[in-house]
Design an enzyme around this catalytic site. Structure first.
Site, PDB file in Angstrom:
ATOM      1  N   LYS A 120       0.860  -1.184   0.000  1.00 45.45           N
ATOM      2  CA  LYS A 120       0.000   0.000   0.000  1.00 45.45           C
ATOM      3  C   LYS A 120       0.891   1.227   0.000  1.00 45.45           C
ATOM      4  CE  LYS A 120      -4.049  -1.862   2.171  1.00 45.45           C
ATOM      5  NZ  LYS A 120      -4.725  -1.950   3.460  1.00 45.45           N
ATOM      6  N   HIS A 123       0.933   6.686   3.384  1.00 44.96           N
ATOM      7  CA  HIS A 123       0.115   7.900   3.348  1.00 44.96           C
ATOM      8  C   HIS A 123       0.656   8.920   4.332  1.00 44.96           C
ATOM      9  CE1 HIS A 123      -1.856   6.604   6.981  1.00 44.96           C
ATOM     10  NE2 HIS A 123      -2.215   5.481   6.410  1.00 44.96           N
ATOM     11  N   HIS A 126       1.401   7.951   7.889  1.00 44.11           N
ATOM     12  CA  HIS A 126       2.687   7.274   8.065  1.00 44.11           C
ATOM     13  C   HIS A 126       3.831   8.282   8.020  1.00 44.11           C
ATOM     14  CE1 HIS A 126       0.413   3.620   6.503  1.00 44.11           C
ATOM     15  NE2 HIS A 126       0.765   3.329   7.731  1.00 44.11           N
TER      16      HIS A 126
HETATM   17  N1  ARG Z   1       0.688  -0.825  10.228  1.00 40.35           N
HETATM   18  C1  ARG Z   1      -0.144  -0.088  11.131  1.00 40.35           C
HETATM   19  C2  ARG Z   1      -0.957   0.943  10.352  1.00 40.35           C
HETATM   20  O1  ARG Z   1      -0.582   1.320   9.272  1.00 40.35           O
HETATM   21  C3  ARG Z   1       0.647   0.650  12.174  1.00 40.35           C
HETATM   22  C4  ARG Z   1       1.458  -0.214  13.088  1.00 40.35           C
HETATM   23  C5  ARG Z   1       1.952   0.520  14.284  1.00 40.35           C
HETATM   24  N2  ARG Z   1       2.764  -0.274  15.151  1.00 40.35           N
HETATM   25  C6  ARG Z   1       2.327  -1.233  15.954  1.00 40.35           C
HETATM   26  N3  ARG Z   1       3.186  -1.889  16.685  1.00 40.35           N
HETATM   27  N4  ARG Z   1       1.052  -1.494  16.051  1.00 40.35           N
HETATM   28  O2  ARG Z   1      -1.974   1.390  10.847  1.00 40.35           O
END
Ligand code: ARG
Length: 552
Positions: A120, A123, A126
């Site tokens: 993906k 965005h 992030h």
């Molecule tokens: N991949 C997740 C997202 O894009 C965020 C992960 C954050 N880190 C974690 N340990 N949960 O929403």
């Protein structure tokens, strides 16, 4: 510790003895002194005197070789320092490399940031995580704490079934090499369009996902490919922003371990099996309610895998603190995660740095519909706009345009308190004036130019220090405290605020006071001041992911 902070500490201890914990304040104007203690108010009650009398009593006890005079105003004791002596020590310390930093310790913290999802596009949410985390990692390290930056990839989920089907039907190999994420997104969007017409596709995708989970070779290879392409794509962005990681992990690493932890939670009575559905459930109490941690078919969830990952981090790194830089919508997720960690006996500091949204002028996004603002495009635009401004000034060069464009974005993100939303306005983000990255970079270049023209000089201290000079000295003196505050609260915007204030102070000083044309010993003193300023500014900038350009 520099002389200024030394006096502050002396006053804090003296006040502590007399009246308990009283914060030493920085008065808003020079006439009110350099340091102030609101000590009279608290003492008045105890002594049965007025605050002013109590403060006067206290003022009698203030004796320090660097204190020039003490004045009482209401309940306040205002303290004035000996400027030349204090300035000499502060500047000398601030000229050294590593000023404000810390000796290497064996303390560790783990910081989870960026943590993008495979296949993906990254965005803007992030982006904020990436920048805040990347900056925090640097500040911790500068203070001698070993910060481990982890990119915890979202590399699990049923979308991989869809992607595998879409890939086999429609992927264009060439496009995939050149613009992997754009191509993966294209086929993902196409999948949803086609699936509306032909519901059989959804069935195929579920099938593919099951096979992937069962470890069918071709599918696992494809999944690996998606993962690698995503990392490669993100690396380009990380390099542009100046963000580093120490570990790339992902949810997929923790499926097995997550199941084991579910068993432990069941054994200890922290979780229960729902007698009707067979799913495993945790009751987090009134506020957070109940949540599933293992589906009835044995599938783990985001939360379950996060528990396993947390336990792994604790074992692997033995950190004193674990920080997660993730958007505010996941606040409850982290409350649940930390709740379970405590139940499992984790005694480390656990922090969720929750941040708000970024609004781009380009508008809202939706991955499924392919309505996406690509981060590369955002960064590219920043670099182009920086270049345009430089052309107007006749200073254009590619490398500096990149530094200024990326720095502008980094700073615009870091200067805002995490919980507040950010609205990007390009003219504002890239302005060379005001509270912006380019303004800081410009200040650094300006100071460096002065130093380059100065020739040889040796730091000297004059008999008196004027208000403009003194204001910068005091700002420089508190840099070490600011950095400690940043890691204590995990909030880099504190450093951004500080650095901007410092730069403004410098411009005020430089507009009103000649440096190169000043008489000695002022000239050498001011050069020392400019040099110390440059050192602190560029150190602060580096910690905020801003590079100093050659020219602007
Ligand atoms: N991949 C997740 C997202 O894009 C965020 C992960 C954050 N880190 C974690 N340990 N949960 O929403």
């Amino acid at each position: 510790m520099n002389a200024f902070i030394g006096v502050k500490k002396y006053l804090a201890e003296l006040a502590e003895k007399a009246a308990g914990n009283i914060p030493v304040q920085y008065p808003p104007s020079q006439e009110m002194g350099d340091l102030a203690l609101p000590v009279g108010f608290k003492l008045a009650k105890e002594l049965g005197k007025t605050p002013k009398e109590a403060a006067e009593d206290f003022a009698e006890k203030v004796k320090h070789p660097l204190i020039e005079k003490v004045e009482v105003q209401g309940g306040y004791v205002n303290v004035f320092l000996k400027r030349p002596e204090t300035a000499e020590d502060v500047i000398k310390k601030a000229l050294a490399k590593g000023y404000g930093g810390g000796e290497k310790t064996n303390e560790r913290v783990v910081i989870d940031y960026s943590s993008i999802n495979v296949a993906k596009p990254m965005h803007v949410g992030h982006l904020r995580s990436t920048i805040i985390g990347g900056s925090l990692r640097r500040v911790y390290r500068y203070l001698g704490v070993e910060a481990i930056g982890i990119n915890y990839l979202g590399d699990i989920g049923t979308q991989f079934g869809k992607l595998i089907v879409a890939y086999r039907k429609w992927a264009d190999r060439e496009a995939l090499e050149k613009e992997p994420i754009k191509e993966l997104l294209r086929i993902y969007v196409k999948f949803h369009e086609e699936a509306e017409k032909d519901p059989k596709l959804e069935e195929e995708a579920r099938d593919a996902y099951r096979k992937l989970e069962e470890g069918e070779k071709e599918y696992v290879e494809l999944w690996k490919k998606f993962r690698e392409l995503t990392i490669k794509y993100a690396d380009r962005i990380y390099r542009m922003l100046g963000v580093e990681f120490d570990e790339i992990s992902g949810e997929s690493f923790y499926v097995e371990r997550a199941r084991e932890i579910v068993d432990v939670l069941l054994e200890r009575g922290i979780a229960e099996r729902d007698p009707e559905t067979g799913a495993v459930i945790v009751d987090f109490g009134e506020k957070l309610g109940k949540d599933v941690i293992l589906k009835s078919d044995g599938t783990t969830l985001y939360l379950t895998r996060d528990i396993a990952a947390l336990m792994d981090r604790v074992e692997k790194y033995d950190p004193k603190k674990l920080v997660y830089v993730v958007g505010a919508p996941q606040s409850d997720h982290f409350r649940k995660l930390f709740w379970i960690a405590r139940k499992l006996g984790v005694d480390r500091e656990l922090v969720h740095v929750a941040f708000g949204l970024i609004h781009l002028p380009e508008g809202k996004m939706s991955t499924r519909k392919g309505r996406v603002v690509f981060l590369e495009d955002v960064l590219q635009k920043a670099v182009e706009l920086a270049g345009e401004e430089m052309r107007k000034r006749g200073t254009y060069n590619e490398e500096d345009a990149r530094k200024i464009g990326a720095g502008a974005v980094n700073y615009a993100v870091l200067k805002v308190e995490p919980e507040k939303d950010i609205t990007f306005r390009w003219e504002k983000v890239l302005s060379f004036e005001g509270d912006t990255g380019p303004y800081l970079q410009y200040s650094a270049v300006r100071a460096r130019k002065i130093l380059e023209k100065a020739g040889d000089w040796e730091f000297a201290t004059p008999a008196s220090v004027n208000d403009d000079e003194w204001a910068i000295v005091k700002k420089i003196a508190v840099f070490p405290e600011v950095l400690r505050d940043v890691v204590k609260k995990d909030r880099p915007h504190i450093l951004a605020r500080y650095v901007y204030g410092l730069a403004k102070e410098f411009h005020g000083f430089y507009d009103r006071n000649p440096v190169l044309k000043a008489e000695e010993p002022e000239r050498s003193f001011r050069l020392g001041l400019v040099s110390a300023f440059h050192n602190v500014l560029t150190t602060g900038m580096e910690l905020l992911l801003l590079e100093e350009p050659e020219k602007m």
